[in-house]
Design a protein around this motif. Structure first.
Motif, PDB file in Angstrom:
ATOM      1  N   ASP A   6      -6.938   4.181  -2.794  1.00 49.48           N
ATOM      2  CA  ASP A   6      -6.372   3.774  -1.037  1.00 49.48           C
ATOM      3  C   ASP A   6      -7.905   3.947  -1.311  1.00 49.48           C
ATOM      4  O   ASP A   6      -8.677   2.583   0.267  1.00 49.48           O
ATOM      5  CB  ASP A   6      -5.818   4.820  -0.062  1.00 49.48           C
ATOM      6  CG  ASP A   6      -6.287   5.733  -0.967  1.00 49.48           C
ATOM      7  OD1 ASP A   6      -6.987   6.056  -1.256  1.00 49.48           O
ATOM      8  OD2 ASP A   6      -5.371   6.514   0.385  1.00 49.48           O
ATOM      9  N   GLU A   9      10.093   4.389   3.859  1.00 49.93           N
ATOM     10  CA  GLU A   9      10.010   5.505   3.302  1.00 49.93           C
ATOM     11  C   GLU A   9       9.841   5.353   1.702  1.00 49.93           C
ATOM     12  O   GLU A   9      10.013   4.527   1.655  1.00 49.93           O
ATOM     13  CB  GLU A   9      11.373   6.469   3.152  1.00 49.93           C
ATOM     14  CG  GLU A   9      11.289   6.637   4.957  1.00 49.93           C
ATOM     15  CD  GLU A   9      10.214   7.290   5.477  1.00 49.93           C
ATOM     16  OE1 GLU A   9      10.238   8.262   4.752  1.00 49.93           O
ATOM     17  OE2 GLU A   9       9.899   7.557   6.271  1.00 49.93           O
ATOM     18  N   ASN A  10       9.258   5.784   0.966  1.00 51.50           N
ATOM     19  CA  ASN A  10       8.782   5.539  -0.266  1.00 51.50           C
ATOM     20  C   ASN A  10       9.533   5.678  -1.420  1.00 51.50           C
ATOM     21  O   ASN A  10       9.872   5.657  -2.708  1.00 51.50           O
ATOM     22  CB  ASN A  10       7.824   7.172  -1.017  1.00 51.50           C
ATOM     23  CG  ASN A  10       6.093   6.719  -0.081  1.00 51.50           C
ATOM     24  OD1 ASN A  10       6.388   5.080  -0.219  1.00 51.50           O
ATOM     25  ND2 ASN A  10       5.478   7.713  -0.702  1.00 51.50           N
ATOM     26  N   CYS A  41       4.133   7.691   2.905  1.00 55.41           N
ATOM     27  CA  CYS A  41       4.650   5.951   2.868  1.00 55.41           C
ATOM     28  C   CYS A  41       4.348   4.845   2.641  1.00 55.41           C
ATOM     29  O   CYS A  41       3.446   5.444   2.116  1.00 55.41           O
ATOM     30  CB  CYS A  41       5.539   5.854   4.497  1.00 55.41           C
ATOM     31  SG  CYS A  41       3.908   5.299   5.640  1.00 55.41           S
ATOM     32  N   THR A  42       5.022   3.594   2.559  1.00 53.09           N
ATOM     33  CA  THR A  42       4.803   2.476   1.952  1.00 53.09           C
ATOM     34  C   THR A  42       4.437   1.313   2.938  1.00 53.09           C
ATOM     35  O   THR A  42       5.350   1.055   3.399  1.00 53.09           O
ATOM     36  CB  THR A  42       5.591   2.257   0.474  1.00 53.09           C
ATOM     37  OG1 THR A  42       6.080   2.576  -0.586  1.00 53.09           O
ATOM     38  CG2 THR A  42       5.284   0.434  -0.101  1.00 53.09           C
ATOM     39  N   LYS A  43       3.829   0.719   2.326  1.00 51.67           N
ATOM     40  CA  LYS A  43       2.713  -0.155   4.501  1.00 51.67           C
ATOM     41  C   LYS A  43       3.179  -1.580   3.165  1.00 51.67           C
ATOM     42  O   LYS A  43       2.485  -1.768   2.245  1.00 51.67           O
ATOM     43  CB  LYS A  43       1.939  -0.072   4.537  1.00 51.67           C
ATOM     44  CG  LYS A  43       1.233  -0.851   5.275  1.00 51.67           C
ATOM     45  CD  LYS A  43      -0.147  -0.955   6.220  1.00 51.67           C
ATOM     46  CE  LYS A  43      -0.190   0.586   6.264  1.00 51.67           C
ATOM     47  NZ  LYS A  43      -1.636   1.166   7.027  1.00 51.67           N
ATOM     48  N   ASP A  51       0.967  -1.754   0.076  1.00 50.04           N
ATOM     49  CA  ASP A  51      -0.192   0.001   0.082  1.00 50.04           C
ATOM     50  C   ASP A  51       1.013   1.817   0.150  1.00 50.04           C
ATOM     51  O   ASP A  51       1.764   1.586   1.060  1.00 50.04           O
ATOM     52  CB  ASP A  51      -0.465   0.129   1.191  1.00 50.04           C
ATOM     53  CG  ASP A  51      -1.698   1.275   1.716  1.00 50.04           C
ATOM     54  OD1 ASP A  51      -1.964   2.035   0.211  1.00 50.04           O
ATOM     55  OD2 ASP A  51      -2.197   1.597   2.923  1.00 50.04           O
ATOM     56  N   LYS A  62      -6.038  -0.860  11.604  1.00 50.35           N
ATOM     57  CA  LYS A  62      -4.902   0.111  11.102  1.00 50.35           C
ATOM     58  C   LYS A  62      -4.892  -0.225   9.280  1.00 50.35           C
ATOM     59  O   LYS A  62      -3.952  -0.457   8.537  1.00 50.35           O
ATOM     60  CB  LYS A  62      -3.584   0.255  11.899  1.00 50.35           C
ATOM     61  CG  LYS A  62      -3.099  -1.056  12.623  1.00 50.35           C
ATOM     62  CD  LYS A  62      -1.609  -0.744  12.142  1.00 50.35           C
ATOM     63  CE  LYS A  62      -1.284  -2.174  13.390  1.00 50.35           C
ATOM     64  NZ  LYS A  62       0.067  -2.416  13.507  1.00 50.35           N
ATOM     65  N   GLU A 118       3.463  -6.439   9.768  1.00 51.17           N
ATOM     66  CA  GLU A 118       3.901  -5.570   8.848  1.00 51.17           C
ATOM     67  C   GLU A 118       5.151  -4.720   8.640  1.00 51.17           C
ATOM     68  O   GLU A 118       5.526  -4.569   9.651  1.00 51.17           O
ATOM     69  CB  GLU A 118       2.700  -4.139   9.513  1.00 51.17           C
ATOM     70  CG  GLU A 118       2.790  -3.471   8.726  1.00 51.17           C
ATOM     71  CD  GLU A 118       1.704  -1.704   9.354  1.00 51.17           C
ATOM     72  OE1 GLU A 118       1.722  -0.971   9.175  1.00 51.17           O
ATOM     73  OE2 GLU A 118       1.135  -2.103  11.164  1.00 51.17           O
ATOM     74  N   LYS A 119       5.543  -3.906   7.393  1.00 50.08           N
ATOM     75  CA  LYS A 119       6.488  -3.097   7.735  1.00 50.08           C
ATOM     76  C   LYS A 119       6.152  -1.940   6.660  1.00 50.08           C
ATOM     77  O   LYS A 119       5.584  -2.152   5.658  1.00 50.08           O
ATOM     78  CB  LYS A 119       7.927  -3.734   6.768  1.00 50.08           C
ATOM     79  CG  LYS A 119       9.183  -3.128   7.469  1.00 50.08           C
ATOM     80  CD  LYS A 119      10.679  -3.524   6.168  1.00 50.08           C
ATOM     81  CE  LYS A 119      11.234  -2.693   6.545  1.00 50.08           C
ATOM     82  NZ  LYS A 119      11.870  -2.468   8.028  1.00 50.08           N
ATOM     83  N   ARG A 120       6.917  -0.691   7.785  1.00 46.40           N
ATOM     84  CA  ARG A 120       6.723   0.672   6.702  1.00 46.40           C
ATOM     85  C   ARG A 120       8.260   0.813   6.159  1.00 46.40           C
ATOM     86  O   ARG A 120       9.130   1.022   7.082  1.00 46.40           O
ATOM     87  CB  ARG A 120       5.886   1.681   7.572  1.00 46.40           C
ATOM     88  CG  ARG A 120       4.630   1.600   7.923  1.00 46.40           C
ATOM     89  CD  ARG A 120       4.226   2.550   8.597  1.00 46.40           C
ATOM     90  NE  ARG A 120       2.803   1.889   9.368  1.00 46.40           N
ATOM     91  CZ  ARG A 120       1.933   2.550   8.553  1.00 46.40           C
ATOM     92  NH1 ARG A 120       1.837   3.676   8.316  1.00 46.40           N
ATOM     93  NH2 ARG A 120       1.002   2.308   9.388  1.00 46.40           N
ATOM     94  N   GLY A 140      -2.869   7.725  10.471  1.00 45.77           N
ATOM     95  CA  GLY A 140      -1.781   7.150  10.756  1.00 45.77           C
ATOM     96  C   GLY A 140      -1.626   8.698  11.677  1.00 45.77           C
ATOM     97  O   GLY A 140      -1.373   8.873  12.502  1.00 45.77           O
TER      98      GLY A 140
END
Length: 242
Positions: free
Chosen positions: A96, A29-30, A11-13, A6, A226, A25-27, A209
């Motif tokens: 989204d 940066e784009n 950011c990217t999830k 996503d 979330k 889950e990991k976030r 967020g």
């Protein structure tokens, strides 16, 4: 196992799904898409799906398509979906927002649902008990409002979003923060109140967020989730592989 990507404005999830449930889950940066490969090494993914609300760099796309399993892209207005989309311009609908209503409908089928996503923007999307997405509204998020006050006035400063939020500001900083955060709260409470009157038994999902301290009667069915967008993306992936 499925991989859901996503890609948002900030950011990217990355979310790993097993048997329809998010397990990790990991976030990232784009601007660091190479970290997707590290996440993928931890799991035996069979397939995946990605969606983005931004224009992706060639590097980002190349990394996605180079993953060692099939990846599909959610393209609103093109990709087959398990709901009826009544949005008049489906190709312009944010991926989204579309995924969020599909996720909510998957969790509570045959229910009227309002999904509120509080992030860069505040979005309000509604899907009815017949599985028809009727549309929604978009409002500026808190950071966007802070920046707008600074940009379009001569002397109002940029402030931190977090901090004291009194009912009435006693300094310029608290006046801005309280005006913005309380304004968003009143806005959200207003939407919830109006939709709850029109649709008794309404389900409400809060995601995104940004935390907002809402004053809502306990009898209302409000859930913070979330993973509502990733759940929707995973449902779309499964639907297209059935």
């Amino acid at each position: 196992m499925n991989l859901v990507i996503d890609i948002g404005n900030t950011c990217t999830k990355l979310v790993a799904f097993e048997d329809g449930e998010p397990i990790e889950e990991k976030r990232i940066e784009n601007d660091e898409p190479q970290k997707m490969k590290d996440f993928c090494k931890k799991f035996s993914f069979e397939r995946g799906i990605y969606s983005s609300v931004i224009d992706l760099s060639r590097q980002f796309v190349d990394i996605i398509i180079s993953l060692p399993f099939s990846m599909m892209e959610l393209q609103p207005g093109v990709t087959d979906i398990p709901i009826i989309n009544k949005y008049k311009t489906p190709h312009t609908l944010g991926s989204d927002r579309l995924a969020a209503v599909i996720g909510a409908n998957y969790l509570n089928p045959q229910s009227n649902i309002l999904i509120i996503d509080i992030g860069t923007c505040v979005t309000y999307d509604f899907i009815n008990a017949s599985g028809e997405y009727l549309g929604g509204n978009i409002s500026p998020g808190p950071t966007m409002r802070i920046k707008a006050l600074n940009k379009f006035t001569a002397r109002l400063p940029i402030i931190e979003r977090s901090g004291s939020i009194p009912e009435i500001g006693t300094s310029t900083e608290t006046a801005i923060r309280s005006g913005i955060m309380n304004g968003i709260r009143y806005e959200i409470e207003g939407y919830i109140s109006k939709f709850s009157v029109k649709y008794p038994g309404l389900f409400i999902y809060l995601t995104g967020g940004v935390d907002i301290n809402l004053h809502i009667p306990e009898k209302m069915r409000i859930f913070a989730n979330k993973f509502i967008v990733p759940i929707g993306l995973n449902r779309i992936l499964e639907y297209n592989n059935e």
